[in-house]
Design a protein around this motif. Structure first.
Motif, PDB file in Angstrom:
ATOM      1  N   ASP A 175      49.725  36.282  48.570  1.00  0.00           N
ATOM      2  CA  ASP A 175      48.799  37.197  49.239  1.00  0.00           C
ATOM      3  C   ASP A 175      49.506  38.053  50.314  1.00  0.00           C
ATOM      4  O   ASP A 175      50.187  37.504  51.184  1.00  0.00           O
ATOM      5  CB  ASP A 175      47.693  36.355  49.880  1.00  0.00           C
ATOM      6  N   PRO A 176      49.399  39.400  50.229  1.00  0.00           N
ATOM      7  CA  PRO A 176      48.581  40.189  49.289  1.00  0.00           C
ATOM      8  C   PRO A 176      49.351  40.696  48.079  1.00  0.00           C
ATOM      9  O   PRO A 176      48.853  41.526  47.353  1.00  0.00           O
ATOM     10  CB  PRO A 176      48.159  41.372  50.159  1.00  0.00           C
ATOM     11  N   LEU A 189      46.332  42.596  45.785  1.00  0.00           N
ATOM     12  CA  LEU A 189      45.137  41.919  46.300  1.00  0.00           C
ATOM     13  C   LEU A 189      44.465  42.731  47.399  1.00  0.00           C
ATOM     14  O   LEU A 189      43.239  42.692  47.554  1.00  0.00           O
ATOM     15  CB  LEU A 189      45.492  40.521  46.807  1.00  0.00           C
ATOM     16  N   ARG A 190      45.263  43.473  48.169  1.00  0.00           N
ATOM     17  CA  ARG A 190      44.689  44.326  49.212  1.00  0.00           C
ATOM     18  C   ARG A 190      43.803  45.410  48.585  1.00  0.00           C
ATOM     19  O   ARG A 190      42.694  45.671  49.049  1.00  0.00           O
ATOM     20  CB  ARG A 190      45.811  44.948  50.032  1.00  0.00           C
ATOM     21  N   ARG A 193      40.549  43.836  47.198  1.00  0.00           N
ATOM     22  CA  ARG A 193      39.555  43.560  48.236  1.00  0.00           C
ATOM     23  C   ARG A 193      38.838  44.850  48.644  1.00  0.00           C
ATOM     24  O   ARG A 193      37.617  44.856  48.861  1.00  0.00           O
ATOM     25  CB  ARG A 193      40.225  42.925  49.458  1.00  0.00           C
ATOM     26  N   ASP A 197      34.876  45.547  48.294  1.00  0.00           N
ATOM     27  CA  ASP A 197      34.071  45.934  49.457  1.00  0.00           C
ATOM     28  C   ASP A 197      33.257  47.194  49.156  1.00  0.00           C
ATOM     29  O   ASP A 197      32.089  47.299  49.556  1.00  0.00           O
ATOM     30  CB  ASP A 197      34.974  46.176  50.664  1.00  0.00           C
ATOM     31  N   ARG A 208      32.721  39.777  44.938  1.00  0.00           N
ATOM     32  CA  ARG A 208      34.003  39.111  45.213  1.00  0.00           C
ATOM     33  C   ARG A 208      35.071  39.581  44.222  1.00  0.00           C
ATOM     34  O   ARG A 208      34.776  39.763  43.030  1.00  0.00           O
ATOM     35  CB  ARG A 208      33.836  37.594  45.121  1.00  0.00           C
ATOM     36  N   PRO A 209      36.303  39.767  44.692  1.00  0.00           N
ATOM     37  CA  PRO A 209      37.381  40.190  43.787  1.00  0.00           C
ATOM     38  C   PRO A 209      37.873  39.027  42.924  1.00  0.00           C
ATOM     39  O   PRO A 209      37.990  37.893  43.391  1.00  0.00           O
ATOM     40  CB  PRO A 209      38.473  40.683  44.738  1.00  0.00           C
ATOM     41  N   ARG A 226      43.051  34.848  50.282  1.00  0.00           N
ATOM     42  CA  ARG A 226      41.795  34.978  51.022  1.00  0.00           C
ATOM     43  C   ARG A 226      40.746  35.743  50.222  1.00  0.00           C
ATOM     44  O   ARG A 226      40.870  36.918  49.957  1.00  0.00           O
ATOM     45  CB  ARG A 226      42.059  35.703  52.349  1.00  0.00           C
ATOM     46  N   GLY A 227      39.701  35.019  49.830  1.00  0.00           N
ATOM     47  CA  GLY A 227      38.552  35.652  49.198  1.00  0.00           C
ATOM     48  C   GLY A 227      38.761  36.126  47.777  1.00  0.00           C
ATOM     49  O   GLY A 227      37.873  36.760  47.198  1.00  0.00           O
ATOM     50  N   VAL A 228      39.919  35.848  47.177  1.00  0.00           N
ATOM     51  CA  VAL A 228      40.212  36.335  45.828  1.00  0.00           C
ATOM     52  C   VAL A 228      40.385  35.143  44.891  1.00  0.00           C
ATOM     53  O   VAL A 228      41.179  34.241  45.159  1.00  0.00           O
ATOM     54  CB  VAL A 228      41.493  37.194  45.792  1.00  0.00           C
TER      55      VAL A 228
END
Length: 267
Positions: A175-176, A189-190, A193, A197, A208-209, A226-228
């Motif tokens: 990440d990322p 990943l950036r 996200r 969003d 969610r990605p 994070r969140g992926v």
């Protein structure tokens, strides 16, 4: 039964048999998944059931078509040019390749074709989740040239899916950054996200990605991004087990909003 014929159709793994009159108009249909025969007119009930008799499996419910839901009414009022549901997996790449094919003398394969194959593989796997209550849209263009490869909506929530081609290559996720084979790391990943969003803003719901790596030789994921969520294409059937977030009516309402092209023009 004169003039009645049965025409089978199949889409996303769901089978429906239409009963047509001599003029080609539908008079009824049989949905095998729900076990329901929908009649457009009671006067042909016996003829319709006789025509369908060889195809009926188990008990069936016979009656008029179900009353359309608000989501279905919204879909019916949507102009065909604004409806994104017919998009094929990789629609944008298919159009780009048709308009600007690679030169015949090119020594290396066009990378767009690898990307297209990945989107088609992932899209077809997501479409097969429809019987589990999931709905999928493909190739959603965002202002500025970005694109959500697939948006999937179901009992487990909403995911903006990015398909990453990696046939027989090692993929490392830190990440990322994501590294495929001997290529350099990219902050994928950036970007994912950011696209998720934007989709959340458009739909006023959490999106969610989800990164799906197709056919990797090996997938290495460092500390959990994070969140992926990160999966391979072979893992996608497991999405059917997710639930507890959206009810069927909420899935259909969000799908009706997402399939409208105008939804994505304001993000």
């Amino acid at each position: 039964m004169d003039g009645l014929r049965v025409v089978p159709t199949r889409r996303h793994g769901r089978e429906r048999l239409y009963v047509c009159g001599a003029d080609g108009r539908n008079v009824a249909w049989y949905d095998r998944g729900t076990g329901r025969v929908a009649l457009l007119g009671e006067d042909r009930r016996q003829d319709v059931l006789q025509a369908l008799a060889p195809f009926l499996t188990g008990p069936v419910t016979v009656g008029p078509p179900p009353v359309p839901t608000p989501a279905e009414l919204a879909r019916l009022s949507l102009h065909p040019d604004d409806d994104l549901a017919p998009n094929r997996p990789g629609e944008a790449l298919l159009i780009a390749l048709d308009r600007d094919p690679a030169p015949a003398h090119r020594l290396r394969p066009d990378p767009r074709r690898r990307a297209l194959a990945a989107e088609q593989t992932v899209g077809e796997a997501l479409d097969r989740l429809e019987d589990a209550g999931w709905r999928t849209l493909h190739s959603l263009s965002l202002p500025g040239g970005d694109r959500v490869h697939h948006l999937v909506i179901g009992p487990g929530g909403l995911f903006a899916v990015h398909a990453l081609p990696a046939r027989r290559q090692r993929v490392r996720v830190a990440d990322p950054e994501v590294t495929v084979g001997r290529g350099g790391p990219r902050p994928l990943l950036r970007r994912m996200r950011a696209d998720a969003d934007r989709a959340s803003y458009a739909l006023t719901a959490e999106v969610r990605p989800l990164l799906v790596v197709t056919e990797p030789a090996r997938l290495e994921v460092g500390p959990r991004p994070r969140g992926v969520r990160v999966l391979t294409d072979a893992d996608l059937p497991g999405l059917a087990r997710l639930g507890g977030i959206l009810k069927p009516a909420e899935v259909e309402a969000l799908y009706a909003t997402a399939r409208d092209r105008h939804t994505w023009g304001r993000v």
